[in-house]
Design an enzyme around this catalytic site. Structure first.
Site, PDB file in Angstrom:
ATOM      1  N   ASN A  14       0.877  -1.167   0.000  1.00 25.69           N
ATOM      2  CA  ASN A  14       0.000   0.000   0.000  1.00 25.69           C
ATOM      3  C   ASN A  14       0.919   1.222   0.000  1.00 25.69           C
ATOM      4  O   ASN A  14       1.430   1.623   1.046  1.00 25.69           O
ATOM      5  CB  ASN A  14      -0.894  -0.044   1.246  1.00 25.69           C
ATOM      6  CG  ASN A  14      -1.932   1.049   1.240  1.00 25.69           C
ATOM      7  OD1 ASN A  14      -1.896   1.946   0.378  1.00 25.69           O
ATOM      8  ND2 ASN A  14      -2.838   1.016   2.190  1.00 25.69           N
ATOM      9  N   LYS A  21       3.228   0.807   3.256  1.00 26.97           N
ATOM     10  CA  LYS A  21       2.912  -0.263   4.204  1.00 26.97           C
ATOM     11  C   LYS A  21       2.926  -1.580   3.448  1.00 26.97           C
ATOM     12  O   LYS A  21       2.482  -1.625   2.295  1.00 26.97           O
ATOM     13  CB  LYS A  21       1.514  -0.055   4.800  1.00 26.97           C
ATOM     14  CG  LYS A  21       1.438   1.134   5.730  1.00 26.97           C
ATOM     15  CD  LYS A  21       0.071   1.185   6.405  1.00 26.97           C
ATOM     16  CE  LYS A  21      -0.314   2.617   6.666  1.00 26.97           C
ATOM     17  NZ  LYS A  21      -1.718   2.887   6.660  1.00 26.97           N
ATOM     18  N   ARG A  95      -2.306  -2.120  -3.850  1.00 29.34           N
ATOM     19  CA  ARG A  95      -3.561  -1.385  -3.676  1.00 29.34           C
ATOM     20  C   ARG A  95      -3.530  -0.161  -4.591  1.00 29.34           C
ATOM     21  O   ARG A  95      -2.632   0.662  -4.506  1.00 29.34           O
ATOM     22  CB  ARG A  95      -3.696  -0.941  -2.221  1.00 29.34           C
ATOM     23  CG  ARG A  95      -4.937  -0.132  -2.023  1.00 29.34           C
ATOM     24  CD  ARG A  95      -5.120   0.273  -0.586  1.00 29.34           C
ATOM     25  NE  ARG A  95      -6.376   0.985  -0.485  1.00 29.34           N
ATOM     26  CZ  ARG A  95      -6.538   2.124   0.168  1.00 29.34           C
ATOM     27  NH1 ARG A  95      -5.527   2.672   0.814  1.00 29.34           N
ATOM     28  NH2 ARG A  95      -7.707   2.708   0.197  1.00 29.34           N
ATOM     29  N   HIS A 184     -12.899   2.413  -0.970  1.00 30.61           N
ATOM     30  CA  HIS A 184     -12.886   1.439   0.130  1.00 30.61           C
ATOM     31  C   HIS A 184     -13.588   0.146  -0.311  1.00 30.61           C
ATOM     32  O   HIS A 184     -14.077  -0.613   0.529  1.00 30.61           O
ATOM     33  CB  HIS A 184     -13.624   1.939   1.394  1.00 30.61           C
ATOM     34  CG  HIS A 184     -12.920   3.024   2.151  1.00 30.61           C
ATOM     35  ND1 HIS A 184     -13.600   3.956   2.896  1.00 30.61           N
ATOM     36  CD2 HIS A 184     -11.610   3.325   2.295  1.00 30.61           C
ATOM     37  CE1 HIS A 184     -12.744   4.779   3.464  1.00 30.61           C
ATOM     38  NE2 HIS A 184     -11.514   4.418   3.099  1.00 30.61           N
ATOM     39  N   ARG A 245     -11.230  15.032   6.065  1.00 34.98           N
ATOM     40  CA  ARG A 245     -11.999  15.435   4.878  1.00 34.98           C
ATOM     41  C   ARG A 245     -13.411  15.830   5.265  1.00 34.98           C
ATOM     42  O   ARG A 245     -14.009  15.233   6.159  1.00 34.98           O
ATOM     43  CB  ARG A 245     -12.091  14.273   3.881  1.00 34.98           C
ATOM     44  CG  ARG A 245     -10.770  13.922   3.271  1.00 34.98           C
ATOM     45  CD  ARG A 245     -10.952  12.825   2.221  1.00 34.98           C
ATOM     46  NE  ARG A 245      -9.790  11.974   2.216  1.00 34.98           N
ATOM     47  CZ  ARG A 245      -9.808  10.642   2.171  1.00 34.98           C
ATOM     48  NH1 ARG A 245     -10.961  10.002   2.087  1.00 34.98           N
ATOM     49  NH2 ARG A 245      -8.694   9.956   2.182  1.00 34.98           N
ATOM     50  N   ARG A 288      -9.804   8.916  19.796  1.00 32.22           N
ATOM     51  CA  ARG A 288      -9.408   8.753  21.200  1.00 32.22           C
ATOM     52  C   ARG A 288      -9.156  10.115  21.843  1.00 32.22           C
ATOM     53  O   ARG A 288      -9.562  10.368  22.972  1.00 32.22           O
ATOM     54  CB  ARG A 288      -8.153   7.869  21.295  1.00 32.22           C
ATOM     55  CG  ARG A 288      -8.471   6.411  20.983  1.00 32.22           C
ATOM     56  CD  ARG A 288      -7.246   5.634  20.620  1.00 32.22           C
ATOM     57  NE  ARG A 288      -6.772   5.988  19.281  1.00 32.22           N
ATOM     58  CZ  ARG A 288      -5.912   5.271  18.575  1.00 32.22           C
ATOM     59  NH1 ARG A 288      -5.417   4.162  19.083  1.00 32.22           N
ATOM     60  NH2 ARG A 288      -5.542   5.644  17.377  1.00 32.22           N
ATOM     61  N   GLY A 336     -15.027   2.302  13.757  1.00 35.30           N
ATOM     62  CA  GLY A 336     -16.147   1.359  13.794  1.00 35.30           C
ATOM     63  C   GLY A 336     -15.858   0.150  14.675  1.00 35.30           C
ATOM     64  O   GLY A 336     -16.739  -0.345  15.380  1.00 35.30           O
ATOM     65  N   GLU A 388      -8.079  -5.487   4.637  1.00 34.37           N
ATOM     66  CA  GLU A 388      -7.895  -5.196   3.217  1.00 34.37           C
ATOM     67  C   GLU A 388      -6.683  -5.927   2.650  1.00 34.37           C
ATOM     68  O   GLU A 388      -6.688  -6.350   1.498  1.00 34.37           O
ATOM     69  CB  GLU A 388      -7.751  -3.677   3.023  1.00 34.37           C
ATOM     70  CG  GLU A 388      -9.074  -2.961   3.214  1.00 34.37           C
ATOM     71  CD  GLU A 388      -8.932  -1.478   3.508  1.00 34.37           C
ATOM     72  OE1 GLU A 388      -8.496  -1.137   4.628  1.00 34.37           O
ATOM     73  OE2 GLU A 388      -9.246  -0.662   2.636  1.00 34.37           O
TER      74      GLU A 388
HETATM   75  P1  ADP Z   1      -7.159   4.414   8.007  1.00 36.35           P
HETATM   76  O1  ADP Z   1      -8.309   5.052   7.282  1.00 36.35           O
HETATM   77  O2  ADP Z   1      -5.976   5.306   8.165  1.00 36.35           O
HETATM   78  O3  ADP Z   1      -6.860   3.004   7.557  1.00 36.35           O
HETATM   79  P2  ADP Z   1      -8.038   3.163  10.474  1.00 36.35           P
HETATM   80  O4  ADP Z   1      -9.115   2.290   9.986  1.00 36.35           O
HETATM   81  O5  ADP Z   1      -6.789   2.538  10.974  1.00 36.35           O
HETATM   82  O6  ADP Z   1      -7.721   4.335   9.464  1.00 36.35           O
HETATM   83  O7  ADP Z   1      -8.657   4.071  11.647  1.00 36.35           O
HETATM   84  C1  ADP Z   1      -7.884   5.027  12.301  1.00 36.35           C
HETATM   85  C2  ADP Z   1      -8.764   5.766  13.286  1.00 36.35           C
HETATM   86  O8  ADP Z   1      -9.408   4.843  14.166  1.00 36.35           O
HETATM   87  C3  ADP Z   1      -7.983   6.687  14.212  1.00 36.35           C
HETATM   88  O9  ADP Z   1      -7.760   7.948  13.634  1.00 36.35           O
HETATM   89  C4  ADP Z   1      -8.894   6.778  15.421  1.00 36.35           C
HETATM   90  O10 ADP Z   1      -9.796   7.855  15.214  1.00 36.35           O
HETATM   91  C5  ADP Z   1      -9.697   5.505  15.399  1.00 36.35           C
HETATM   92  N1  ADP Z   1      -9.368   4.600  16.510  1.00 36.35           N
HETATM   93  C6  ADP Z   1      -8.373   3.708  16.575  1.00 36.35           C
HETATM   94  N2  ADP Z   1      -8.383   3.081  17.783  1.00 36.35           N
HETATM   95  C7  ADP Z   1      -9.423   3.600  18.478  1.00 36.35           C
HETATM   96  C8  ADP Z   1      -9.980   3.379  19.790  1.00 36.35           C
HETATM   97  N3  ADP Z   1      -9.464   2.478  20.610  1.00 36.35           N
HETATM   98  N4  ADP Z   1     -11.061   4.112  20.139  1.00 36.35           N
HETATM   99  C9  ADP Z   1     -11.599   5.011  19.295  1.00 36.35           C
HETATM  100  N5  ADP Z   1     -11.122   5.264  18.056  1.00 36.35           N
HETATM  101  C10 ADP Z   1     -10.058   4.583  17.662  1.00 36.35           C
END
Ligand code: ADP
Length: 403
Positions: A14, A21, A95, A184, A245, A288, A336, A388
């Site tokens: 990626n 990555k 990707r 996505h 965004r 967080r 999520g 992914e």
């Molecule tokens: P990307 O779109 O960069 O792949 P990810 O799916 O890894 O993103 O999600 C990253 C986001 O997930 C972080 O910016 C944070 O907002 C959220 N996140 C990660 N761990 C936690 C947690 N324990 N509690 C709440 N939000 C979290």
């Protein structure tokens, strides 16, 4: 520990604007044999960390571009006992963010495909050129290993015309390939397939909503395995409020900023891509930190959260109506999978629609796919971790196996 057998494994790349990555995976068992990240590519103080089983390796120094980053990654593999050049690797899965009109299947890369991807790079100028640089470098560094491009737009290629068409002058749309492509897709496809598996149902009989809430965020409505709508559009900027965004915005705001604020195209792009969303509203894009700020009584963080949830609920509402009957709503990606508060607020007060979250199940932490609705909820609400890399590895493997 002896080096793992990587025959038949797939290296998934990626390549981002300043990072790379990668994961080396066994596509059938899903075992991750090695993984790493190269950061600050283009800087004098680039860094890389690499893990293979119990072994780790690191790099610090200057890295000019993706080619240099990949060369470094391959030498870190060698430091941990894995020579990818002579190891019988099945494929490299790349990707690719934008597949335009023509790429909607995982595609074995040859010179013609490289040219075609280059031709459509204007559609995703922040992503495709750098994804392509990863492909070009890999084909030079490991010339005997087939490269397969997996497109983030592919899953949504056949969206119904009513969902994929913008209501603008048709000729302009045609001339510039303007339509809603959706992104996505690898994640929405992987997660929706996991959902039907988890429910023990046939894909064709399940209607579902998938909410991919990471730093980027998107929602999709899927009927019988086929997406009928998704929140991202021509670019990944449309739809939900994201980390940095804006998501949906009145296009009049953009012309207003150009006319009255003197913004040029690059400034509008930076505003909407990097300085908007949660970060634009409260200065932070990590949930967080936002949770902590809200507990401390920060009004901007509260507003950012409320705007995020408001938009998310609007899409859930639209997709409930779009699908008519819904079997499952699934949360995935960083937010999520990890924020019970977002999940609870997104679906609060929807018992009239057959949606009941179980408060205790919702707060349980787990890395596994799980149900968070009550047993008598008509709609099953789930948390399903996305993967992914595994999805790309499997698709790349299928392509080379079918050759
Ligand atoms: P990307 O779109 O960069 O792949 P990810 O799916 O890894 O993103 O999600 C990253 C986001 O997930 C972080 O910016 C944070 O907002 C959220 N996140 C990660 N761990 C936690 C947690 N324990 N509690 C709440 N939000 C979290």
């Amino acid at each position: 520990m002896s080096a793992p057998d990587v025959r038949g494994a797939v290296l998934v790349l990626n390549a981002g604007s300043s990072s790379l990555k990668y994961q080396l995976l066994e596509p059938h068992s899903a075992a991750v044999l090695a993984s790493g990240i190269v950061e600050r590519i283009g800087d004098d103080d680039a860094g890389a960390t690499h893990t293979a089983g119990d072994e780790t390796a690191e790099f610090h120094g200057a890295l000019a571009d993706q080619h240099a980053a990949l060369e470094t990654a391959l030498s870190l593999f060698r430091e941990t006992g894995i020579d990818l050049g002579g190891a019988g690797l099945a494929a490299v899965g790349h990707r690719l963010v934008h597949g335009g009109k023509d790429f909607y299947r995982p595609t074995l890369v040859d010179d013609g495909v490289v040219d075609e991807i280059e031709r459509i790079s204007d559609l995703a100028p922040l992503h495709n050129p750098v994804n392509l640089a990863g492909i070009v470098a890999m084909r030079k560094l490991l010339p005997d290993v087939p490269s397969v491009a997996v497109f983030d737009t592919a899953f949504f290629h056949d969206l119904p015309a009513a969902a994929s068409t913008y209501a603008i002058d048709r000729e302009v749309a045609q001339q510039y390939s303007i339509r809603r492509y959706g992104f996505h897709g690898t994640s929405h496809q992987y997660v929706s397939e996991r959902v039907t598996e988890y429910l023990g149902r046939d894909a064709t009989s399940v209607n579902q909503i998938v909410l991919h809430l990471g730093n980027g965020a998107s929602a999709s409505a899927i009927r019988g395995g086929k997406p009928i709508d998704t929140s991202m559009g021509m670019t990944p900027m449309e739809g939900l409020v994201m980390g940095t965004r804006s998501g949906d915005i009145d296009p009049g705001v953009l012309t207003y900023l150009q006319r009255v604020g003197g913004f040029d195209a690059a400034e509008v792009d930076t505003l909407l891509n990097r300085n908007s969303g949660l970060r634009g509203l409260c200065g932070e894009n990590d949930f967080r930190t936002i949770d902590r700020l809200i507990s401390d009584g920060d009004d901007n963080a509260r507003l950012a959260y409320d705007v995020y949830i408001h938009r998310l609920r609007s899409y859930i509402g639209a997709y409930l109506i779009g699908l008519g009957e819904v079997d499952a709503i699934t949360f995935t990606a960083g937010v999520g999978e990890n924020s019970p508060t977002v999940r609870a607020d997104a679906l609060d007060g929807l018992s009239r629609f057959g949606i009941h979250i179980d408060a205790e199940r919702n707060t349980l932490r787990s890395k596994e796919a799980r149900t968070i609705s009550t047993d008598d909820s008509q709609v099953t609400v789930l948390v399903v971790p996305t993967n992914e890399e595994l999805a790309i590895a499997r698709q790349a493997f299928e392509v080379v196996e079918g050759q």
